[in-house]
Write a protein that holds these residues in place. Sequence first.
Motif, PDB file in Angstrom:
ATOM      1  N   LEU A  60       0.842  -1.195   0.000  1.00  0.00           N
ATOM      2  CA  LEU A  60       0.000   0.000   0.000  1.00  0.00           C
ATOM      3  C   LEU A  60       0.877   1.245   0.000  1.00  0.00           C
ATOM      4  O   LEU A  60       2.005   1.210   0.498  1.00  0.00           O
ATOM      5  N   PRO A  61       0.371   2.354  -0.521  1.00  0.00           N
ATOM      6  CA  PRO A  61       1.186   3.572  -0.547  1.00  0.00           C
ATOM      7  C   PRO A  61       1.458   4.099   0.864  1.00  0.00           C
ATOM      8  O   PRO A  61       0.646   3.894   1.772  1.00  0.00           O
ATOM      9  N   PRO A  62       2.589   4.769   1.058  1.00  0.00           N
ATOM     10  CA  PRO A  62       2.893   5.360   2.368  1.00  0.00           C
ATOM     11  C   PRO A  62       1.777   6.317   2.787  1.00  0.00           C
ATOM     12  O   PRO A  62       1.235   7.050   1.969  1.00  0.00           O
TER      13      PRO A  62
ATOM     14  N   GLN B 177      -5.773  -1.053   5.206  1.00  0.00           N
ATOM     15  CA  GLN B 177      -5.003  -2.261   5.531  1.00  0.00           C
ATOM     16  C   GLN B 177      -5.629  -3.409   4.741  1.00  0.00           C
ATOM     17  O   GLN B 177      -6.790  -3.354   4.359  1.00  0.00           O
ATOM     18  N   TRP B 178      -4.823  -4.433   4.493  1.00  0.00           N
ATOM     19  CA  TRP B 178      -5.295  -5.552   3.679  1.00  0.00           C
ATOM     20  C   TRP B 178      -6.067  -6.566   4.513  1.00  0.00           C
ATOM     21  O   TRP B 178      -5.666  -6.906   5.611  1.00  0.00           O
ATOM     22  N   GLU B 179      -7.156  -7.060   3.942  1.00  0.00           N
ATOM     23  CA  GLU B 179      -7.839  -8.266   4.400  1.00  0.00           C
ATOM     24  C   GLU B 179      -7.638  -9.260   3.264  1.00  0.00           C
ATOM     25  O   GLU B 179      -7.940  -8.949   2.110  1.00  0.00           O
ATOM     26  N   VAL B 180      -7.104 -10.442   3.575  1.00  0.00           N
ATOM     27  CA  VAL B 180      -6.683 -11.380   2.540  1.00  0.00           C
ATOM     28  C   VAL B 180      -7.499 -12.660   2.601  1.00  0.00           C
ATOM     29  O   VAL B 180      -7.719 -13.216   3.679  1.00  0.00           O
ATOM     30  N   GLN B 181      -7.951 -13.109   1.436  1.00  0.00           N
ATOM     31  CA  GLN B 181      -8.631 -14.389   1.310  1.00  0.00           C
ATOM     32  C   GLN B 181      -7.914 -15.201   0.237  1.00  0.00           C
ATOM     33  O   GLN B 181      -7.755 -14.737  -0.892  1.00  0.00           O
ATOM     34  N   GLN B 182      -7.485 -16.396   0.615  1.00  0.00           N
ATOM     35  CA  GLN B 182      -6.836 -17.308  -0.324  1.00  0.00           C
ATOM     36  C   GLN B 182      -7.905 -18.129  -1.044  1.00  0.00           C
ATOM     37  O   GLN B 182      -8.901 -18.517  -0.443  1.00  0.00           O
ATOM     38  N   GLY B 183      -7.682 -18.376  -2.308  1.00  0.00           N
ATOM     39  CA  GLY B 183      -8.565 -19.238  -3.078  1.00  0.00           C
ATOM     40  C   GLY B 183      -7.723 -20.179  -3.916  1.00  0.00           C
ATOM     41  O   GLY B 183      -6.493 -20.070  -3.939  1.00  0.00           O
TER      42      GLY B 183
ATOM     43  N   VAL C 272      -2.647   5.465 -17.469  1.00  0.00           N
ATOM     44  CA  VAL C 272      -1.990   5.655 -16.176  1.00  0.00           C
ATOM     45  C   VAL C 272      -0.861   4.640 -16.039  1.00  0.00           C
ATOM     46  O   VAL C 272      -0.790   3.671 -16.789  1.00  0.00           O
ATOM     47  N   THR C 273       0.016   4.881 -15.072  1.00  0.00           N
ATOM     48  CA  THR C 273       1.102   3.947 -14.786  1.00  0.00           C
ATOM     49  C   THR C 273       0.948   3.446 -13.362  1.00  0.00           C
ATOM     50  O   THR C 273       0.856   4.243 -12.428  1.00  0.00           O
ATOM     51  N   ILE C 274       0.902   2.124 -13.216  1.00  0.00           N
ATOM     52  CA  ILE C 274       0.816   1.499 -11.902  1.00  0.00           C
ATOM     53  C   ILE C 274       2.035   0.609 -11.747  1.00  0.00           C
ATOM     54  O   ILE C 274       2.196  -0.362 -12.481  1.00  0.00           O
ATOM     55  N   ASP C 275       2.900   0.979 -10.835  1.00  0.00           N
ATOM     56  CA  ASP C 275       4.143   0.250 -10.561  1.00  0.00           C
ATOM     57  C   ASP C 275       4.927  -0.050 -11.839  1.00  0.00           C
ATOM     58  O   ASP C 275       5.395  -1.159 -12.063  1.00  0.00           O
ATOM     59  N   GLY C 276       5.035   0.949 -12.698  1.00  0.00           N
ATOM     60  CA  GLY C 276       5.830   0.835 -13.917  1.00  0.00           C
ATOM     61  C   GLY C 276       5.090   0.270 -15.115  1.00  0.00           C
ATOM     62  O   GLY C 276       5.639   0.227 -16.216  1.00  0.00           O
ATOM     63  N   THR C 277       3.856  -0.178 -14.931  1.00  0.00           N
ATOM     64  CA  THR C 277       3.079  -0.745 -16.031  1.00  0.00           C
ATOM     65  C   THR C 277       2.055   0.270 -16.511  1.00  0.00           C
ATOM     66  O   THR C 277       1.265   0.783 -15.721  1.00  0.00           O
ATOM     67  N   ARG C 278       2.082   0.557 -17.817  1.00  0.00           N
ATOM     68  CA  ARG C 278       1.113   1.483 -18.410  1.00  0.00           C
ATOM     69  C   ARG C 278      -0.202   0.740 -18.655  1.00  0.00           C
ATOM     70  O   ARG C 278      -0.195  -0.363 -19.195  1.00  0.00           O
ATOM     71  N   THR C 279      -1.300   1.351 -18.242  1.00  0.00           N
ATOM     72  CA  THR C 279      -2.602   0.705 -18.374  1.00  0.00           C
ATOM     73  C   THR C 279      -3.693   1.759 -18.455  1.00  0.00           C
ATOM     74  O   THR C 279      -3.422   2.957 -18.361  1.00  0.00           O
ATOM     75  N   TYR C 280      -4.907   1.324 -18.650  1.00  0.00           N
ATOM     76  CA  TYR C 280      -6.077   2.201 -18.654  1.00  0.00           C
ATOM     77  C   TYR C 280      -7.059   1.719 -17.598  1.00  0.00           C
ATOM     78  O   TYR C 280      -7.166   0.513 -17.336  1.00  0.00           O
ATOM     79  N   TRP C 281      -7.812   2.648 -17.048  1.00  0.00           N
ATOM     80  CA  TRP C 281      -8.950   2.292 -16.217  1.00  0.00           C
ATOM     81  C   TRP C 281     -10.135   2.047 -17.136  1.00  0.00           C
ATOM     82  O   TRP C 281     -10.271   2.685 -18.183  1.00  0.00           O
TER      83      TRP C 281
ATOM     84  N   GLU D 279      -3.324   3.555  -7.809  1.00  0.00           N
ATOM     85  CA  GLU D 279      -2.241   3.790  -8.761  1.00  0.00           C
ATOM     86  C   GLU D 279      -0.879   3.854  -8.084  1.00  0.00           C
ATOM     87  O   GLU D 279       0.151   3.768  -8.759  1.00  0.00           O
ATOM     88  N   ALA D 280      -0.846   3.955  -6.760  1.00  0.00           N
ATOM     89  CA  ALA D 280       0.418   3.997  -6.022  1.00  0.00           C
ATOM     90  C   ALA D 280       0.812   2.634  -5.450  1.00  0.00           C
ATOM     91  O   ALA D 280       1.780   2.532  -4.688  1.00  0.00           O
ATOM     92  N   LEU D 281       0.098   1.586  -5.807  1.00  0.00           N
ATOM     93  CA  LEU D 281       0.438   0.241  -5.324  1.00  0.00           C
ATOM     94  C   LEU D 281       1.765  -0.220  -5.923  1.00  0.00           C
ATOM     95  O   LEU D 281       2.121   0.152  -7.038  1.00  0.00           O
ATOM     96  N   HIS D 282       2.469  -1.075  -5.165  1.00  0.00           N
ATOM     97  CA  HIS D 282       3.718  -1.682  -5.645  1.00  0.00           C
ATOM     98  C   HIS D 282       3.583  -3.196  -5.578  1.00  0.00           C
ATOM     99  O   HIS D 282       3.277  -3.758  -4.531  1.00  0.00           O
ATOM    100  N   PHE D 283       3.823  -3.854  -6.707  1.00  0.00           N
ATOM    101  CA  PHE D 283       3.650  -5.296  -6.837  1.00  0.00           C
ATOM    102  C   PHE D 283       4.963  -6.065  -6.903  1.00  0.00           C
ATOM    103  O   PHE D 283       4.966  -7.256  -7.125  1.00  0.00           O
ATOM    104  N   SER D 284       6.084  -5.407  -6.710  1.00  0.00           N
ATOM    105  CA  SER D 284       7.385  -6.035  -6.969  1.00  0.00           C
ATOM    106  C   SER D 284       7.628  -7.320  -6.176  1.00  0.00           C
ATOM    107  O   SER D 284       8.310  -8.211  -6.652  1.00  0.00           O
ATOM    108  N   ASP D 285       7.079  -7.446  -4.974  1.00  0.00           N
ATOM    109  CA  ASP D 285       7.325  -8.643  -4.163  1.00  0.00           C
ATOM    110  C   ASP D 285       6.150  -9.590  -4.122  1.00  0.00           C
ATOM    111  O   ASP D 285       6.165 -10.566  -3.368  1.00  0.00           O
TER     112      ASP D 285
END
Length: 150
Positions: free
Chosen positions: A30-32, A37-43, A83-92, A138-144
Motif C-alpha cells: 500500500l502507498p505510504p 489495511q489488507w484483508e486477505v482471502q486465499q482461493g 496511467v502507470t501502476i508500478d511501472g506498467t502502463r494501463t487504462y482504467w 495507482e500507487a500500489l507496488h507489486f514487486s514482491d
Amino acid sequence: MHKKTLLALTAMLVWAGPARAQTATDCPQLPPGSNAQWEVQQGPGFVFCRAVERDSARQAFAVTIGREASFKPRRTDRVGDRVTIDGTRTYWHAPQNDLLAGTLVRETLLELPSGDYAHIIVRASDETQLARTLQDAEALHFSDVRLGSK
C-alpha cells in the motif's frame, strides 16, 4: 576461532531463511500514509486482497491476483488517460453493470513480473471518493507479490 566462524555462518543462514521467505507477499504494498489495511482471502489459484479503510471499515478497493486473468478489459470501456501502476502502463475501464447502479466502478488488469495477473477494482459513491481511491490504487507496488507466497 573456526568454531565461532561456523556458528556465525549458521546463525546468518538461519536468519536469512525467514527474511527471504518474507520478501514475497500475497498483496501489493500500500502507498505510504494510506489509511487502508489488507484483508486477505486465499482461493484455489488466486488471492483476493481487500484494502479496507481503518477508520470507517469501508472497502476502498480490491485486488485479485491469479495465474489467469480474471478480467477481460474492453477497449470500449476505457475512461480517462493512460496511467502507470508500478511501472506498467494501463487504462482504467468503467464496465456497464446494471447491478451497480449509483456506484462508480473502475477496473484494470496488470501482468506482473511473476507472470501472474492483478485485477484491480475500485468502487466509490462519488467523484471525490473515486479520485482519492484511484490515486491510492495507482500507487500500489507489486514487486514482491508472488501467488501462494505463504
